[in-house]
Design an enzyme around this catalytic site. Structure first.
Site, short mmCIF file in Angstrom:
data_model
loop_
_atom_site.label_atom_id
_atom_site.label_comp_id
_atom_site.label_asym_id
_atom_site.label_seq_id
_atom_site.Cartn_x
_atom_site.Cartn_y
_atom_site.Cartn_z
N GLU A 146 0.85 -1.20 0.00
CA GLU A 146 0.00 0.00 0.00
C GLU A 146 0.88 1.25 0.00
O GLU A 146 1.81 1.36 0.81
CB GLU A 146 -0.88 0.03 1.26
CG GLU A 146 -1.96 -1.03 1.29
CD GLU A 146 -3.27 -0.58 0.64
OE1 GLU A 146 -3.33 0.57 0.13
OE2 GLU A 146 -4.22 -1.39 0.64
N HIS A 184 -4.22 -3.26 -7.95
CA HIS A 184 -5.50 -3.73 -7.40
C HIS A 184 -6.62 -3.58 -8.45
O HIS A 184 -7.47 -4.44 -8.59
CB HIS A 184 -5.83 -2.91 -6.14
CG HIS A 184 -6.80 -3.58 -5.22
ND1 HIS A 184 -7.33 -2.97 -4.11
CD2 HIS A 184 -7.37 -4.83 -5.27
CE1 HIS A 184 -8.16 -3.81 -3.51
NE2 HIS A 184 -8.20 -4.94 -4.20
N ASP A 194 -7.29 1.50 -7.87
CA ASP A 194 -5.95 1.82 -7.38
C ASP A 194 -4.90 0.84 -7.91
O ASP A 194 -5.24 -0.31 -8.21
CB ASP A 194 -5.93 1.86 -5.84
CG ASP A 194 -6.28 0.52 -5.19
OD1 ASP A 194 -7.29 -0.09 -5.60
OD2 ASP A 194 -5.55 0.08 -4.28
ZN LIG Z 1 -6.42 -1.49 -3.05
#
Ligand SMILES: [Zn+2]
Length: 277
Positions: A146, A184, A194
């Site tokens: 992330e 993703h 994203d």
């Molecule tokens: Zn994500």
């Protein structure tokens, strides 16, 4: 100093150390929870795989025969995300809250700091309902990374530099194929967007993380070229074709709005699909 005075002083110092260590790590409580959970999992691994077949028609062996040749399963994909939150601290909070039910192996802050939140061999809850090729349980075979980003802003240079260092280590450690560094949005078309349109996929590809198309100037599309089939070959879930096109365009054409393939998109797609074959 007499003995009593020494003991009182020692207790006082220990108390200060305890208070300070708590103040320095606001996650000491959830870290204890992490340790507890890994203990439960290691116990599960140590269990003998005793047969649970309940049938008279199957011969049960008289004793367990464990093989001597095995190791841990390893990740084979890397899924890149943006956090869609306002700070790294906010994301660390989210990923340590049982209520959120989401996590990732790594969180990279805007200043390039890498938080390694989960052992690479364990399964993070980052991909959600997703599909890539025939792979449906993406969490079981992937590492989730992330990047701290609210979803609408460019990624910082220190952040991308740290990401590249991390990707290099992951690729080497687990022999992850070049094509298996994806976003993703790629594995969840119509559900996720994203990492955002500012993500430097081309830069990553030049360093061996993900595939990219070559110069398409001299490409002549074959008459029978089928762009939906090409998207399927790359890995996109074609259940919702326009959502798959949108995810493809976000990744390879830096276009967030269109759900239609242009002639230029088709050429890129043709070149890419050949690399994925
Ligand atoms: Zn994500």
């Amino acid at each position: 100093m007499n003995q009593n005075g020494f003991v009182i002083r020692l207790v006082f110092i220990i108390m200060i150390l305890v208070v300070e260590s708590c103040a320095h790590n606001p996650y000491s409580k959830t870290n204890r929870q992490y340790k507890k959970q890994t203990k439960v999992l290691s116990k599960a691994i140590r269990q003998y795989p005793l047969s649970t077949i309940e049938s008279d028609s199957v011969n049960q062996p008289p004793y367990f025969v464990g093989t001597t040749n095995f190791n841990l399963r390893k990740p084979n994909f890397v899924i890149i995300h943006h956090t869609a939150q306002n700070s790294c601290e906010e994301t660390l909070n989210t990923f340590t809250s049982i209520k959120s039910q989401v996590s990732a192996h790594y969180v990279i802050c805007k200043d390039g700091t890498i938080h390694h939140m989960l052992n690479d061999y364990l399964r993070a809850w980052q991909a959600g309902i997703s599909k890539w090729g025939n792979l449906t349980d993406v969490n079981s075979s992937s590492i989730g990374i992330e990047l701290d980003n609210n979803g609408f802003e460019p990624f910082t240079e220190p952040q991308i530099n740290s990401l590249l260092v991390l990707l290099d280590r992951l690729k080497k450690n687990y022999s992850i194929p070049t094509s298996n560094f994806i976003g993703h949005a790629d594995i969840a078309p119509g559900r996720k967007v994203d990492p955002n349109v500012f993500f430097p996929w081309e830069q990553l590809a030049t360093q061996g993380f993900g595939l990219w198309y070559e110069d398409t100037t001299n490409i002549n599309l074959p008459i029978n070229f089928n762009h939906l089939e090409a998207l399927r070959i790359i890995g996109y879930n074609m259940k919702d074709t326009s959502a798959a096109i949108q995810s493809y365009k976000l990744h390879f054409a830096k276009d967030t709005l269109s759900r239609v393939l242009s002639a230029a998109d088709d050429k890129m797609l043709y070149d890419l699909s050949k690399k994925y074959q």
